[in-house]
Design a protein around this motif. Structure first.
Motif, PDB file in Angstrom:
ATOM      1  N   GLN A  98       0.836  -1.195   0.000  1.00 40.20           N
ATOM      2  CA  GLN A  98       0.000   0.000   0.000  1.00 40.20           C
ATOM      3  C   GLN A  98       0.873   1.247   0.000  1.00 40.20           C
ATOM      4  OE1 GLN A  98      -1.910  -1.222   3.680  1.00 40.20           O
ATOM      5  NE2 GLN A  98      -3.878  -1.145   2.612  1.00 40.20           N
ATOM      6  N   LEU A  99       0.333   2.332  -0.545  1.00 33.29           N
ATOM      7  CA  LEU A  99       1.039   3.605  -0.595  1.00 33.29           C
ATOM      8  C   LEU A  99       0.955   4.305   0.753  1.00 33.29           C
ATOM      9  CD1 LEU A  99       2.388   5.879  -2.330  1.00 33.29           C
ATOM     10  CD2 LEU A  99       0.084   6.737  -2.711  1.00 33.29           C
ATOM     11  N   VAL A 100       2.076   4.867   1.220  1.00 24.13           N
ATOM     12  CA  VAL A 100       2.102   5.723   2.404  1.00 24.13           C
ATOM     13  C   VAL A 100       2.548   7.097   1.910  1.00 24.13           C
ATOM     14  CG1 VAL A 100       3.124   6.130   4.664  1.00 24.13           C
ATOM     15  CG2 VAL A 100       2.714   3.800   3.891  1.00 24.13           C
ATOM     16  N   GLU A 101       1.659   8.072   2.013  1.00 19.25           N
ATOM     17  CA  GLU A 101       1.992   9.395   1.507  1.00 19.25           C
ATOM     18  C   GLU A 101       2.818  10.148   2.539  1.00 19.25           C
ATOM     19  OE1 GLU A 101      -1.227  11.528  -0.189  1.00 19.25           O
ATOM     20  OE2 GLU A 101      -1.989   9.789  -1.253  1.00 19.25           O
ATOM     21  N   VAL A 102       3.969  10.676   2.105  1.00 14.64           N
ATOM     22  CA  VAL A 102       4.867  11.451   2.970  1.00 14.64           C
ATOM     23  C   VAL A 102       5.222  12.740   2.242  1.00 14.64           C
ATOM     24  CG1 VAL A 102       5.845   9.501   4.220  1.00 14.64           C
ATOM     25  CG2 VAL A 102       6.885  10.213   2.096  1.00 14.64           C
ATOM     26  N   SER A 103       5.518  13.787   3.034  1.00 15.28           N
ATOM     27  CA  SER A 103       5.897  15.064   2.422  1.00 15.28           C
ATOM     28  C   SER A 103       7.355  15.049   1.980  1.00 15.28           C
ATOM     29  CB  SER A 103       5.647  16.208   3.407  1.00 15.28           C
ATOM     30  OG  SER A 103       6.360  15.974   4.601  1.00 15.28           O
ATOM     31  N   SER A 104       8.216  14.359   2.746  1.00 17.17           N
ATOM     32  CA  SER A 104       9.632  14.295   2.412  1.00 17.17           C
ATOM     33  C   SER A 104      10.172  12.913   2.771  1.00 17.17           C
ATOM     34  CB  SER A 104      10.402  15.364   3.188  1.00 17.17           C
ATOM     35  OG  SER A 104      11.780  15.196   3.016  1.00 17.17           O
ATOM     36  N   PHE A 105      11.164  12.475   2.011  1.00 15.59           N
ATOM     37  CA  PHE A 105      11.774  11.170   2.258  1.00 15.59           C
ATOM     38  C   PHE A 105      13.021  11.279   3.117  1.00 15.59           C
ATOM     39  CE2 PHE A 105       9.348  10.518  -1.637  1.00 15.59           C
ATOM     40  CZ  PHE A 105       8.664   9.349  -1.327  1.00 15.59           C
ATOM     41  N   LYS A 106      13.372  12.489   3.535  1.00 14.08           N
ATOM     42  CA  LYS A 106      14.592  12.721   4.303  1.00 14.08           C
ATOM     43  C   LYS A 106      14.530  12.020   5.664  1.00 14.08           C
ATOM     44  CE  LYS A 106      16.426  15.789   1.472  1.00 14.08           C
ATOM     45  NZ  LYS A 106      17.568  15.493   0.670  1.00 14.08           N
ATOM     46  N   GLY A 107      15.539  11.219   5.952  1.00 16.96           N
ATOM     47  CA  GLY A 107      15.670  10.602   7.270  1.00 16.96           C
ATOM     48  C   GLY A 107      14.709   9.473   7.573  1.00 16.96           C
ATOM     49  N   LEU A 108      13.942   9.013   6.593  1.00 16.59           N
ATOM     50  CA  LEU A 108      13.008   7.921   6.849  1.00 16.59           C
ATOM     51  C   LEU A 108      13.748   6.585   6.838  1.00 16.59           C
ATOM     52  CD1 LEU A 108       9.930   8.874   4.661  1.00 16.59           C
ATOM     53  CD2 LEU A 108      10.136   8.999   7.128  1.00 16.59           C
ATOM     54  N   GLN A 109      13.348   5.709   7.746  1.00 15.49           N
ATOM     55  CA  GLN A 109      13.924   4.385   7.809  1.00 15.49           C
ATOM     56  C   GLN A 109      12.804   3.358   7.814  1.00 15.49           C
ATOM     57  OE1 GLN A 109      16.391   4.498  11.342  1.00 15.49           O
ATOM     58  NE2 GLN A 109      18.162   5.077  10.117  1.00 15.49           N
ATOM     59  N   THR A 110      13.175   2.097   7.687  1.00 12.41           N
ATOM     60  CA  THR A 110      12.192   1.028   7.748  1.00 12.41           C
ATOM     61  C   THR A 110      11.614   0.965   9.157  1.00 12.41           C
ATOM     62  OG1 THR A 110      13.387  -0.229   6.073  1.00 12.41           O
ATOM     63  CG2 THR A 110      11.842  -1.446   7.468  1.00 12.41           C
ATOM     64  N   GLU A 111      10.273   0.946   9.229  1.00 10.91           N
ATOM     65  CA  GLU A 111       9.607   0.959  10.533  1.00 10.91           C
ATOM     66  C   GLU A 111       8.602  -0.186  10.591  1.00 10.91           C
ATOM     67  OE1 GLU A 111       7.634   4.698  10.753  1.00 10.91           O
ATOM     68  OE2 GLU A 111       9.475   5.833  11.069  1.00 10.91           O
ATOM     69  N   ASN A 112       8.526  -0.821  11.755  1.00 13.72           N
ATOM     70  CA  ASN A 112       7.463  -1.784  11.999  1.00 13.72           C
ATOM     71  C   ASN A 112       6.200  -1.008  12.346  1.00 13.72           C
ATOM     72  OD1 ASN A 112       8.858  -4.188  11.582  1.00 13.72           O
ATOM     73  ND2 ASN A 112       9.658  -4.174  13.653  1.00 13.72           N
ATOM     74  N   VAL A 113       5.078  -1.445  11.782  1.00 10.80           N
ATOM     75  CA  VAL A 113       3.807  -0.771  12.009  1.00 10.80           C
ATOM     76  C   VAL A 113       2.913  -1.708  12.805  1.00 10.80           C
ATOM     77  CG1 VAL A 113       1.813   0.291  10.897  1.00 10.80           C
ATOM     78  CG2 VAL A 113       4.060   0.461   9.835  1.00 10.80           C
ATOM     79  N   ASP A 114       2.280  -1.183  13.837  1.00 12.60           N
ATOM     80  CA  ASP A 114       1.344  -1.997  14.615  1.00 12.60           C
ATOM     81  C   ASP A 114       0.083  -2.195  13.803  1.00 12.60           C
ATOM     82  OD1 ASP A 114       3.099  -2.017  16.747  1.00 12.60           O
ATOM     83  OD2 ASP A 114       2.265  -0.182  17.587  1.00 12.60           O
ATOM     84  N   ALA A 115      -0.368  -3.431  13.717  1.00 12.50           N
ATOM     85  CA  ALA A 115      -1.605  -3.716  12.989  1.00 12.50           C
ATOM     86  C   ALA A 115      -2.778  -3.172  13.788  1.00 12.50           C
ATOM     87  CB  ALA A 115      -1.764  -5.215  12.768  1.00 12.50           C
ATOM     88  N   ALA A 116      -3.421  -2.172  13.253  1.00 11.01           N
ATOM     89  CA  ALA A 116      -4.522  -1.515  13.983  1.00 11.01           C
ATOM     90  C   ALA A 116      -5.851  -2.078  13.563  1.00 11.01           C
ATOM     91  CB  ALA A 116      -4.504  -0.019  13.736  1.00 11.01           C
TER      92      ALA A 116
END
Length: 119
Positions: free
Chosen positions: A101-119
């Motif tokens: 799925q697409l995750v919309e972000v304003s900037s890609f600076k400093g982003l790393q792989t993150e675990n997401v809690d299944a909500a």
């Protein structure tokens, strides 16, 4: 020393992670008319490697985002949420599949792989 396959811990079944995929390096030196299709294939390939499932399903929003600027000019990077889910179909070959799925972000600076809690 490399660990034996028996020593490895099994991967957790249901997990979601956010990744940044650098598309421009994956479609570099590709013919104009095949850039967007190649980008979709590369997202699928990335998801297969990251999640360890052969069945990868790409969300329509992600597909539209890649194709939004046309076949020739795909986005440089794309932030993707990869979720490993159980297959509802009983006679499916694989018991798990990956949803991209697409995750919309304003900037890609400093982003790393993150675990997401299944909500």
């Amino acid at each position: 020393m490399a660990k034996d396959r028996a020593d490895r811990k099994p991967k957790p079944d249901l997990v979601s992670r956010d990744y940044t995929i650098h598309l421009s390096k994956r479609v570099h030196k590709t013919t104009f008319k095949s850039k967007a299709p190649k980008a979709i294939k590369e997202i699928r390939k990335f998801a297969q490697k990251a999640m360890g499932t052969k069945d990868v399903r790409i969300d329509t929003k992600l597909n539209k985002h890649v194709w939004a600027t046309g076949v020739r000019s795909v986005p440089t990077r794309v932030r993707v949420r990869l979720s490993r889910k159980r297959n509802e179909d009983e006679e499916a070959d694989e018991k798990l599949y990956t949803l991209a799925q697409l995750v919309e972000v304003s900037s890609f600076k400093g982003l790393q792989t993150e675990n997401v809690d299944a909500a």
